[in-house]
Design an enzyme around this catalytic site. Structure first.
Site, PDB file in Angstrom:
ATOM      1  NE  ARG A  98      -3.429   2.386   2.793  1.00  8.40           N
ATOM      2  CZ  ARG A  98      -3.192   3.284   3.749  1.00  8.40           C
ATOM      3  NH1 ARG A  98      -2.246   3.097   4.628  1.00  8.40           N
ATOM      4  NH2 ARG A  98      -3.916   4.387   3.826  1.00  8.40           N
ATOM      5  CG  HIS A 103      -0.885   8.996   3.377  1.00 14.36           C
ATOM      6  ND1 HIS A 103      -1.036   7.652   3.639  1.00 14.36           N
ATOM      7  CD2 HIS A 103      -0.503   9.550   4.547  1.00 14.36           C
ATOM      8  CE1 HIS A 103      -0.742   7.407   4.910  1.00 14.36           C
ATOM      9  NE2 HIS A 103      -0.409   8.545   5.480  1.00 14.36           N
ATOM     10  CD  GLU A 145      -4.515   7.758   9.804  1.00 11.75           C
ATOM     11  OE1 GLU A 145      -3.996   8.825  10.167  1.00 11.75           O
ATOM     12  OE2 GLU A 145      -4.201   6.667  10.280  1.00 11.75           O
ATOM     13  CG  ASN A 194      -4.990   3.502   8.729  1.00  9.36           C
ATOM     14  OD1 ASN A 194      -5.142   2.515   8.017  1.00  9.36           O
ATOM     15  ND2 ASN A 194      -4.457   4.628   8.293  1.00  9.36           N
ATOM     16  CE1 TYR A 226       0.089   3.172  13.527  1.00  6.69           C
ATOM     17  CE2 TYR A 226      -1.870   4.226  12.631  1.00  6.69           C
ATOM     18  CZ  TYR A 226      -0.610   3.696  12.451  1.00  6.69           C
ATOM     19  OH  TYR A 226      -0.042   3.678  11.194  1.00  6.69           O
ATOM     20  CD  GLU A 271      -1.392   4.117   8.008  1.00  6.28           C
ATOM     21  OE1 GLU A 271      -1.137   4.572   9.142  1.00  6.28           O
ATOM     22  OE2 GLU A 271      -1.528   4.829   6.996  1.00  6.28           O
TER      23      GLU A 271
HETATM   24  C1  PNW Z   1      -1.083   7.699  10.685  1.00 14.04           C
HETATM   25  N1  PNW Z   1      -2.986  11.050  15.929  1.00 14.04           N
HETATM   26  O1  PNW Z   1      -0.998   8.966  11.224  1.00 14.04           O
HETATM   27  C2  PNW Z   1      -0.712   7.908   9.242  1.00 14.04           C
HETATM   28  O2  PNW Z   1      -1.595   7.337   8.310  1.00 14.04           O
HETATM   29  C3  PNW Z   1       0.696   7.582   8.926  1.00 14.04           C
HETATM   30  O3  PNW Z   1       1.127   8.341   7.823  1.00 14.04           O
HETATM   31  C4  PNW Z   1       1.548   7.789  10.157  1.00 14.04           C
HETATM   32  O4  PNW Z   1       2.927   7.688   9.897  1.00 14.04           O
HETATM   33  C5  PNW Z   1       1.099   6.753  11.176  1.00 14.04           C
HETATM   34  O5  PNW Z   1      -0.289   6.846  11.421  1.00 14.04           O
HETATM   35  C6  PNW Z   1       1.831   6.849  12.500  1.00 14.04           C
HETATM   36  O6  PNW Z   1       1.607   8.081  13.109  1.00 14.04           O
HETATM   37  C7  PNW Z   1      -1.512   9.396  12.421  1.00 14.04           C
HETATM   38  O7  PNW Z   1      -2.408  12.040  16.428  1.00 14.04           O
HETATM   39  C8  PNW Z   1      -0.937  10.531  12.959  1.00 14.04           C
HETATM   40  O8  PNW Z   1      -3.989  10.537  16.485  1.00 14.04           O
HETATM   41  C9  PNW Z   1      -1.436  11.080  14.100  1.00 14.04           C
HETATM   42  C10 PNW Z   1      -2.509  10.480  14.743  1.00 14.04           C
HETATM   43  C11 PNW Z   1      -3.087   9.340  14.207  1.00 14.04           C
HETATM   44  C12 PNW Z   1      -2.578   8.797  13.053  1.00 14.04           C
END
Ligand code: PNW
Length: 465
Positions: A83, A127, A172, A300, A302, A369
């Site tokens: 991707r 992106h 995102e 995505n 995290y 992601e």
């Molecule tokens: C995502 N937050 O970004 C992006 O899709 C990627 O490009 C990035 O490198 C990756 O996650 C890791 O950060 C985010 O502040 C950036 O909640 C910030 C946030 C969430 C996702």
């Protein structure tokens, strides 16, 4: 069949799409080559005080010049899919007008290299690298930007539609809208909550128009969008905490899921935003465009947000990621965190996928992601990233649990293939499965997590614990 194949394992469904992800500005470099013009991230990163240590994407991982080597590394990992994103300012340098053929050629080379190695290209159209001239005309808070995005989409699908089957429009939109225009920690760095809400709407409108352009350009394309979702949990059962969680869930998740998958904004979210906007920017017919049917949804994942009620009488001042809810407080529970300070919460992935499936859609889902930043050290030419490996392992077990419970999860993309430009954090945070030695001719060193992931892909599963 080796010894590792023996013993019970958690198998993934046949054909499960194992991948890794990157984004153009984070890896390509070559910021001024072959006709590319500045995006909002070039401007932002070249503005003092915006990115840690003044880092920029000018060179990044120099992927632009190392496509062959990088695809070879992907093939060694056994990736089924890759991707990547297309840089709008490479393909249409000022955001309007004809295509820049040299820009398209770069992506055609990349795609052909992938196909030659049996790797399915998965193309993200946006992106975060809006051409600067479009920001100068108002950016995403302005309606016209949505139409520009559809025009750009037509250029890309005309050039690559014959060889790319999987497409996502936006990556995102929460980040583009709320980090870009409300807290201003991302490009373009504006701090106007009302503009951020308009940006969110026009991003989704652009998405809907782009879906229609993709269908016209390649009728059998698999088309979706990627949203970043979080479970939002109240710190306690107290009504104030529960309401804080409802508000943040509205902005983080439902602001996007409801228009995209139900064709409406949630009533409680509109009420929460009353002091920010009257939603006068939403025109008749917009929501039908935004809810244009999709083939898949990218998620995505995290971490989780844990929140608590605003402190009594406390007026939060200063820019916030959360228009209309700037006073909600975010709590750390004291569980282990990554180098971003994000809590590690694998069960949150199961919760997130189940929620999307149960409350919103039967569409095939893909984790587009998932990954973690940790501090890496090179010892004798090796990087042993046990912490990142454990993060992937626990989240893949969660993905497996979600599938077992009936969620139609069809693939998983690790973030990221390579260490790269981590936005406002520059090169100080490493998310890669492959280490990039920026000071040593950009040497690529696969970390322990990369070797482990290759084995997971080869077995199509994880060892049972
Ligand atoms: C995502 N937050 O970004 C992006 O899709 C990627 O490009 C990035 O490198 C990756 O996650 C890791 O950060 C985010 O502040 C950036 O909640 C910030 C946030 C969430 C996702």
């Amino acid at each position: 069949v080796g010894v590792l194949d023996q013993g019970p394992q958690l198998s993934f469904p046949p054909g499960f799409l194992w991948g890794a992800a990157t984004a153009a500005y984070q890896i390509e470099g070559a910021a001024t080559e072959a006709g590319r013009k500045p995006s909002i991230w070039d401007t932002f990163s070249h503005t003092e005080g915006r990115v840690v240590e003044g880092h920029t994407g000018d060179v990044a991982c120099d992927h632009y010049h190392r496509v062959a080597e990088d695809v070879r590394l992907m093939a060694e990992l056994g990736l089924k899919s890759y991707r990547f994103s297309v840089a709008w300012p490479r393909v249409q340098p000022t955001g309007s007008g004809p295509a820049n053929q040299q820009g398209l050629d770069f992506y055609r080379r990349l795609v052909d290299e992938l196909l030659a190695h049996g790797i399915e290209p998965w193309l993200t159209l946006y992106h975060w690298d809006l051409p600067q001239p479009l920001e100068d005309e108002g950016g995403w808070p302005v309606r016209d930007t949505a139409g520009r995005f559809a025009d750009y989409t037509r250029l890309v699908v005309d050039a690559l539609g014959d060889r790319v089957r999987y497409w996502t429009t936006l990556n995102e939109p929460w980040c583009s809208a709320f980090l870009g225009y409300s807290s201003g920690v991302h490009a373009p760095g504006r701090t106007d909550p009302a503009a951020a809400v308009r940006a969110g709407h026009h991003l989704m409108l652009g998405h809907g128009l782009a879906v229609q352009a993709l269908r016209a350009g390649r009728p059998d394309a698999e088309v979706g969008v990627t949203v970043n979702l979080y479970p939002v949990t109240p710190a306690t059962d107290a009504p104030g905490d529960v309401d804080a969680a409802r508000r943040i869930d509205g902005l983080a998740n439902r602001f996007f899921l409801d228009p995209l998958l139900r064709g409406s904004y949630p009533a409680d979210l509109r009420a929460d935003l009353r002091a920010v906007t009257d939603f006068g920017h939403v025109r008749d017919g917009d929501l039908a465009v935004i809810a244009t049917p999709l083939d898949l949804l990218g998620v995505n994942y995290y971490s989780r947000h844990v929140v608590t009620a605003p402190a009594e009488g406390a007026e939060r001042s200063g820019p916030s990621d959360w228009p209309g809810s700037a006073d909600v407080r975010f709590v750390k529970r004291g569980v282990p965190v990554t180098d971003m300070g994000w809590e590690i919460d694998a069960p949150g992935l199961v919760e997130t996928l189940r929620r999307v499936h149960d409350e919103y859609t039967d569409l095939p889902l893909y984790v587009t992601e998932n990954g973690s930043a940790f501090v890496d050290t090179v010892v004798d030419g090796r990087v042993d990233d046990a912490d990142r490996l454990a993060y992937f392992d626990s989240h893949l077990r969660a993905a497996h649990a979600a599938i077992s419970s009936g969620v139609p999860l069809r693939g998983y993309f690790a973030w990221s293939l390579l260490d790269n430009f981590e936005w406002a954090w520059g090169y100080t945070k490493r998310f890669g499965m492959i280490y990039v030695d920026y000071d040593n001719d950009q040497a690529r060193i696969p970390k322990s997590s990369a070797r482990w992931y290759a084995e997971v892909i080869r077995r199509n599963g994880l060892a049972a614990q």
